[in-house]
Design a protein around this motif. Sequence first.
Motif, short mmCIF file in Angstrom:
data_model
loop_
_atom_site.label_atom_id
_atom_site.label_comp_id
_atom_site.label_asym_id
_atom_site.label_seq_id
_atom_site.Cartn_x
_atom_site.Cartn_y
_atom_site.Cartn_z
N UNK A 1 0.83 -1.21 0.00
CA UNK A 1 0.00 0.00 0.00
C UNK A 1 0.86 1.25 0.00
N UNK A 2 1.93 1.22 0.79
CA UNK A 2 2.81 2.40 0.81
C UNK A 2 3.52 2.56 -0.53
N UNK A 3 3.90 1.44 -1.16
CA UNK A 3 4.55 1.54 -2.48
C UNK A 3 3.58 2.09 -3.52
N UNK A 4 2.34 1.62 -3.50
CA UNK A 4 1.35 2.11 -4.48
C UNK A 4 1.00 3.57 -4.22
N UNK B 1 -0.54 10.18 9.25
CA UNK B 1 0.02 11.54 9.35
C UNK B 1 1.53 11.48 9.07
N UNK B 2 2.18 10.48 9.65
CA UNK B 2 3.63 10.33 9.43
C UNK B 2 3.94 10.10 7.95
N UNK B 3 2.97 9.52 7.23
CA UNK B 3 3.19 9.29 5.79
C UNK B 3 2.87 10.54 4.97
N UNK B 4 2.50 11.63 5.64
CA UNK B 4 2.31 12.90 4.94
C UNK B 4 0.88 13.30 4.68
N UNK B 5 -0.08 12.53 5.22
CA UNK B 5 -1.50 12.85 4.94
C UNK B 5 -2.02 13.81 6.03
N UNK B 6 -2.70 14.84 5.59
CA UNK B 6 -3.24 15.81 6.53
C UNK B 6 -4.41 15.18 7.32
N UNK B 7 -4.43 15.51 8.61
CA UNK B 7 -5.46 14.95 9.51
C UNK B 7 -6.89 15.13 8.99
#
Length: 494
Positions: free
Chosen positions: A188-191, A222-228
């Motif tokens: 999922x993180x790679x995609x 959030x750590x992966x860069x997505x806004x809350x």
Amino acid sequence: MAKRTQSATLQSLKALFDGDPKRLDRLSMDVTGIHFDWSKTHLDQDAIANFTERLAECGFEAARAKMFAGAVVNTSEDRPATHVFERGSGTGVEVDVAAARRQRMRALVDAVEAGAFGDITGILHIGIGGSLLGPHLLVDALGRGRGSFTARFVGNIDGAAFDDAIRPLDPATTLIVAVSKTFTTAETLANLSSALDWLRGAGVADPYGKVVAITASPDAAVAAGIDETRILSFGEGVGGRYSLWSAVGFSAALALGWTAMDDLLDGAAQMDKHFLTAAAATSAPVLAAFADRLYVEQCGCQTCALFAYDDRLALLMPYLQQLEMESNGKSVTAAGKPVSAPTAPVTWGGVGTDAQHAMFQLLHQGTVLVPVEFVAVRESDDEQAAERHSLLLLNAFAQGATLMSGSANDDPARAEPGNRPSTTVLLDRLDPRSLGALLAFYEHRTFTNALLCGINPFDQFGVELGKKVARNLAAGELGDLDPSTLALIARAGL
Ligand code: F6P
């Protein structure tokens, strides 16, 4: 005390019908627009009585009450299993918690529809296993040719799957929906990373602004860069393979519309009510589990097959593979002791009538006994002549009839032994409500099977070792790998 193993020699299906004029009535029922027929299985009144006694000894009522009260039923992880709360069933605080989360999900669906993410024409749903199979099934079953978004789904680490998923999408108008309970899943993180690159490469100004994350671990998102503000959460108690009712169904709610989501949940809640109130002999999930156990324990069946005689349900079988095999593919009891009987058989199958021309030879004449389930829908939803749907249904019924009857022939190669079991599940129509009820039926059947096996259906530790070794290999840590695997790595030039 009920016998764990009943008679190893089962009466023939024909004898069972001949011996009980009420057999069809006893073994078929209608629940929430779905007709179930177990009369062509070897269940009889004695078997049902024995299994019912055994179910009581297993503490069925208390276990079911615990699940619907939000108590810990996933003992190895010390968690409740809260998926039923996601559809408004159950009692206690979890009902309100789930309702509040659902409101947030609805608000985000409304926001996308109102243009808060700009002009959106496509959805790229990223997730794997339980974070993909449910919403994908919903959209494929209910959304063909409908809705204002093109929804595409990608799970695999294989870049070819990603390329294929984005092909019909326009990066400028695509919403990325990244779904992961843990938000640590490598695929999922790679995609997600590839999707962000894809948007960037097309000149989208704020790629992260086009991402919605669905997770039970908001901190990791959030750590992966997505806004809350663009994260929808669900509870730890919602297992991946039970999660389509929660925010995990966001892509489906968007693609099919909120009313469809509401109806889906309502259909599932109707099946919950049936499961909570019907006596064993009249409970669809319980009778189904009795038939499952009969074939696994008394006939040694190691597989069971499901054929959807409706193309819209083509993804039902892979969905159920995860539900049944990940839930009940276990060798130790909830108390950590070796199980005393085989647990889940391998679930396989396909779509009729295609499968008839590929796999049914073995079902009719092979040396292994495979209990078969036919799932069909009375009303069609295609634009072809009505007689085509009639033929589709008649094919399903013909297969069930001939598996049971067989056919004598002087030439052994042409003889069909018969006495081969099948169940038929016939939906009046395929709509969100009936699909919700159908999927909840399979969940409760899986739960009942687990209880009869004494296992915990809500954990899945068996998937961890392979993931860990793949991670280590990717990090160049070969450890004490076997010669075959080392040679393969070398041969692939890795
Ligand atoms: O590997 C199995 C599994 O853990 C499933 O149980 C789960 O549905 C899937 O991976 C995806 O996990 P996640 O939602 O955390 O990305």
